[in-house]
Scaffold this active site. Structure first.
Site, PDB file in Angstrom:
ATOM      1  N   PRO A 312       0.793  -1.241   0.000  1.00 45.65           N
ATOM      2  CA  PRO A 312       0.000   0.000   0.000  1.00 45.65           C
ATOM      3  C   PRO A 312       0.821   1.285   0.000  1.00 45.65           C
ATOM      4  O   PRO A 312       0.805   2.063   0.962  1.00 45.65           O
ATOM      5  CB  PRO A 312      -0.818  -0.136   1.288  1.00 45.65           C
ATOM      6  CG  PRO A 312       0.069  -0.929   2.192  1.00 45.65           C
ATOM      7  CD  PRO A 312       0.787  -1.914   1.298  1.00 45.65           C
ATOM      8  N   CYS A 313       1.484   1.568  -1.102  1.00 43.37           N
ATOM      9  CA  CYS A 313       2.247   2.808  -1.218  1.00 43.37           C
ATOM     10  C   CYS A 313       1.333   4.029  -1.218  1.00 43.37           C
ATOM     11  O   CYS A 313       1.796   5.153  -1.012  1.00 43.37           O
ATOM     12  CB  CYS A 313       3.121   2.784  -2.470  1.00 43.37           C
ATOM     13  SG  CYS A 313       2.230   2.510  -4.009  1.00 43.37           S
ATOM     14  N   HIS A 314       0.035   3.802  -1.429  1.00 45.11           N
ATOM     15  CA  HIS A 314      -0.905   4.931  -1.407  1.00 45.11           C
ATOM     16  C   HIS A 314      -1.086   5.491  -0.001  1.00 45.11           C
ATOM     17  O   HIS A 314      -1.648   6.576   0.161  1.00 45.11           O
ATOM     18  CB  HIS A 314      -2.262   4.493  -1.966  1.00 45.11           C
ATOM     19  CG  HIS A 314      -2.896   3.348  -1.229  1.00 45.11           C
ATOM     20  ND1 HIS A 314      -2.599   2.029  -1.508  1.00 45.11           N
ATOM     21  CD2 HIS A 314      -3.792   3.321  -0.209  1.00 45.11           C
ATOM     22  CE1 HIS A 314      -3.300   1.241  -0.719  1.00 45.11           C
ATOM     23  NE2 HIS A 314      -4.034   2.007   0.083  1.00 45.11           N
TER      24      HIS A 314
END
Length: 352
Positions: A312-314
């Site tokens: 989850p780089c978001h």
């Protein structure tokens, strides 16, 4: 090679780089060879490719001055004629009658294109159509509109064609590693998944700019052919994404394979420990890794993530609380963060 080195070679018209790279000019939509005599574009308007096929798939059309699809010292009239015909009607789907209308033998066209560019004329025409379709999707157009513009009446045909551009056909795979690629529809737009029978290697939104080059790098680095198909990991991530977007899943269990440096992997592993519905900054991540001054390196590692949503780089934002760059687009990033705030605050830990 770094883009600045390639740009220097472009400005100097360095013939030593012929065949090494092609440059796409964003302001004109064309792509050229390094020695093109045309006025040189600004650095920020350049996008570099290792093959003509990559440039085509990124929606650039060949330059009429330097003719990047012709050998610099041997220009084929057949190739010129066919390239010009494609540019007159790039959405066209070719058949035998079309070759006869141009007084061109289809087998000759296939052989000459294969010799020059490593792909047949039909593959070239398909790549050009798919490049236009990708451009339509990136500009915010509906997938259906892009599909029809590319000349595909059925969604399955369009998706199969999209998958076919990613690697060698099964008959050409020989003893190479073979991975499968499949299209996954989601609430935020279509995604492409790539895996072998054991783990997922890539999951990304179809309209991510540079996706074609990312797939090509992945394929070349691992000496793998990528063909259309389904695998256990792809079936698994498709089911899990459906549950995730319904708000019913907070822990992905599809096995993944991270391909990167030790530092990149350490960043990605920390990303997977961030609870759903919360965010951290690059500085926070750097501190957790014991390298508080390496926040820029952390940001770069974040940007090279090949497994969207699963890693989850978001969930990474600026220290001031503002949203920052996301390959899938800031609108998607905001949507994902807000969506996850409604979920139980569990960690999206991934089984290695």
């Amino acid at each position: 090679m770094r883009d600045k080195e390639l740009y220097k070679a472009l400005v100097e018209k360095d013939s030593a780089y012929e065949g090494v790279f092609f440059v796409g000019v964003k302001s004109t939509g064309i792509f050229c060879r390094p020695t093109c005599p045309a006025r040189k574009p600004k650095y920020e308007n350049c996008e570099f490719f290792t093959s003509a096929k990559e440039a085509l798939l990124a929606s650039f059309r060949p330059c009429k001055r330097c003719r990047p699809l012709s050998h610099p010292n041997q220009v084929s009239e057949v190739v010129q004629k066919l390239v010009e015909a494609v540019e007159e009607n790039p959405e066209k789907r070719w058949c035998d009658a079309d070759f006869r209308a141009l007084s061109v033998d289809a087998s000759t066209a296939r052989r000459q294109f294969k010799k020059r560019f490593g792909m047949t004329f039909v593959e070239y025409a398909r790549a050009r159509r798919m490049g236009l379709a990708m451009k339509e999707i990136r500009s915010g157009g509906a997938v259906l509109d892009a599909q029809l513009a590319a000349g595909y009446e059925s969604g399955s045909g369009f998706r199969d064609a999209f998958s076919r551009i990613m690697g060698a056909a099964p008959s050409r795979a020989d003893k190479r590693v073979v991975w499968k690629a499949s299209w996954i529809d989601t609430e935020l737009g279509p995604m492409v998944a790539i895996s072998d029978e054991e783990a997922l290697y890539l999951l990304e939104f179809v309209d991510r700019r540079g996706l074609e080059r990312e797939v090509e790098r992945l394929r070349m680095k691992n000496k793998a052919a990528i063909v259309p198909g389904e695998t256990g990991p792809i079936d698994s991530i498709r089911r899990e994404l459906q549950l995730y977007f319904k708000g019913e899943l907070s822990a992905f269990e599809t096995p993944v394979k991270m391909i990167g440096t030790d530092f990149q992997k350490s960043v990605w592993c920390e990303l997977m420990k961030i609870p759903a519905g919360t965010t951290v900054s690059y500085a926070d991540l750097a501190a957790v890794l014991g390298r508080p001054s390496a926040y820029r390196a952390v940001a770069r590692a974040n940007g090279t993530n090949q497994l969207a949503i699963v890693i989850p780089c978001h969930r990474v934002i600026n220290s001031n609380g503002e949203l920052c760059g996301y390959a899938g687009g800031l609108a998607r990033k905001e949507w994902l963060i807000n969506h996850e705030k409604k979920m139980p605050k569990k960690s999206l830990l991934q089984k290695a």
